[in-house]
Design a protein around this motif. Sequence first.
Motif, PDB file in Angstrom:
ATOM      1  N   LEU A 138       0.921  -1.163   0.129  1.00  0.00           N
ATOM      2  CA  LEU A 138      -0.061  -0.011  -0.118  1.00  0.00           C
ATOM      3  C   LEU A 138       0.829   1.278   0.048  1.00  0.00           C
ATOM      4  N   SER A 139       2.045   1.065  -0.692  1.00  0.00           N
ATOM      5  CA  SER A 139       2.803   2.493  -0.698  1.00  0.00           C
ATOM      6  C   SER A 139       2.431   3.299  -1.921  1.00  0.00           C
ATOM      7  N   LEU A 159      -9.763   0.361   2.206  1.00  0.00           N
ATOM      8  CA  LEU A 159      -8.569   1.017   1.847  1.00  0.00           C
ATOM      9  C   LEU A 159      -8.555   2.603   2.292  1.00  0.00           C
ATOM     10  N   LEU A 179      -2.149  -1.089   7.063  1.00  0.00           N
ATOM     11  CA  LEU A 179      -3.090  -0.054   6.679  1.00  0.00           C
ATOM     12  C   LEU A 179      -2.674   1.300   7.288  1.00  0.00           C
ATOM     13  N   SER A 182      -0.678   2.946   5.299  1.00  0.00           N
ATOM     14  CA  SER A 182      -0.851   3.115   3.768  1.00  0.00           C
ATOM     15  C   SER A 182      -0.606   4.549   3.318  1.00  0.00           C
ATOM     16  N   VAL A 184      -2.416   5.260   0.338  1.00  0.00           N
ATOM     17  CA  VAL A 184      -3.426   5.349  -0.677  1.00  0.00           C
ATOM     18  C   VAL A 184      -4.213   6.514  -0.394  1.00  0.00           C
TER      19      VAL A 184
END
Length: 451
Positions: A138-139, A159, A179, A182, A184
């Motif tokens: 999740l980079s 997400l 997460l 994350s 995102v």
Amino acid sequence: MRVAIIGSGPSGFYAAEALLKRTDEVVHVDMFDRLPTPYGLVRGGVAPDHQNIKAVTRIYEKTAARPTFRFFGNVRLGKDLTVDDLRRHYHQIVYAVGNEADRRLGIPGEGVPRCTPATVFIGWYNGHPDYRHAKIDLSVSRVAVVGNGNVAIDAARILLRTPAELEKTDIAAHALEVLRKSQVREVFILGRRGPEQASFTSVELEELGEMEDAEPVVAPGELVGLIIPEAARSKQQQKNLKILQSFAERPLGTKSKKLHLRFLVSPTEVICGPDDGVSGLKLEKNRLEMQADGTVAARGTGEIEALEVGMVLPAIGFSAERISGVPYDEKKRVIANEDGRVIDPVSHLTIPNEYVVGWARTGPQGLIGSHKGASAHVVAHMVTDGTGLAEKVLPDPEAIINLLHKQGVQVVSFNDWKQLDDVEVARGVRRESPRDKIVDVEIMLSILGQH
């Protein structure tokens, strides 16, 4: 009557409930699951931020508490037991194995890193033992979720939730840590057909407007060109369109994360970047055509765009896994059946005394509650077909346990599961969440061995 149910998800438990409530015949039900933990999709598929849905397990516990019910966890059909073993020890068999395989996009580049089936992502964050070692990167800042069902919405929502929102859930500890870090910031949910044909429920759709630090974005152009006359739209279609319209009319807010809902696009290629992972997704614009039978089909226009994303999560459906000795329908990707009665896929002749319920019967459709009536419908067939079956002499009820012990299987009973349940809940108290799941089968068995 002795009945074996293979699988302990909602459809399996609802079948057990209907069988055990019979007043015309005393029925003993043995339920098998390949995992030490029961509840199938409720434990391994329902999103961790939907704890109210998981409360349905209280009903299943009441079924499990009946004296004529036994649970055999950590037993794999096809390895620890064969279908022939079941036929020898039971009058009837019910397959309730669900859909554990995913459907693929079938486009170039699908196998590159960070193009991950949503089944893997969902199993990973739910602590399913099969997916605890999944590599979820999740980079990246932008993710595309391909599909227009509740699975796609669940993946997108997890997400975009804040760590504070997720900490209050039973999300797997390893997923929570990833997460937290994350990167995102934008998620695109992509549907090949229009907003009228989207299969997510209105409740799930509306929830997208209630996240702490993420907001839904719908470009007004996504809602033009509707093909179904207003008078012919279902209640769900009307509700969904109303919610989507409200999203489109929202002024862009200050929340740091965005969820874009797009329609009438089909992925044609996953673009591979310099790091050999996903760097984008080629999309073909679609148009809708009304078919003679009233269904709507999406047709490609040849117009292609490139969407810059660093991860792709296909969420376009599931299929049943093949089980040795169990007939399989290659076209529908379910256990071959006719209205719940298992059939030979070539001759279409019925396999006596074998049945299928849930997604293994129909494919992935229907909410958890809808399986109660559907399983009862199949049980009605079992009652009709089973007249006089109880007169068939079977081995002693303990013989199946002896057989499993000879195979070296550490069978997990429902009381054993309750011990694991207590451990998980106690672990959850320490992190101030409903539970902290044990995600390794060997650790589960070790804990039970110590007890």
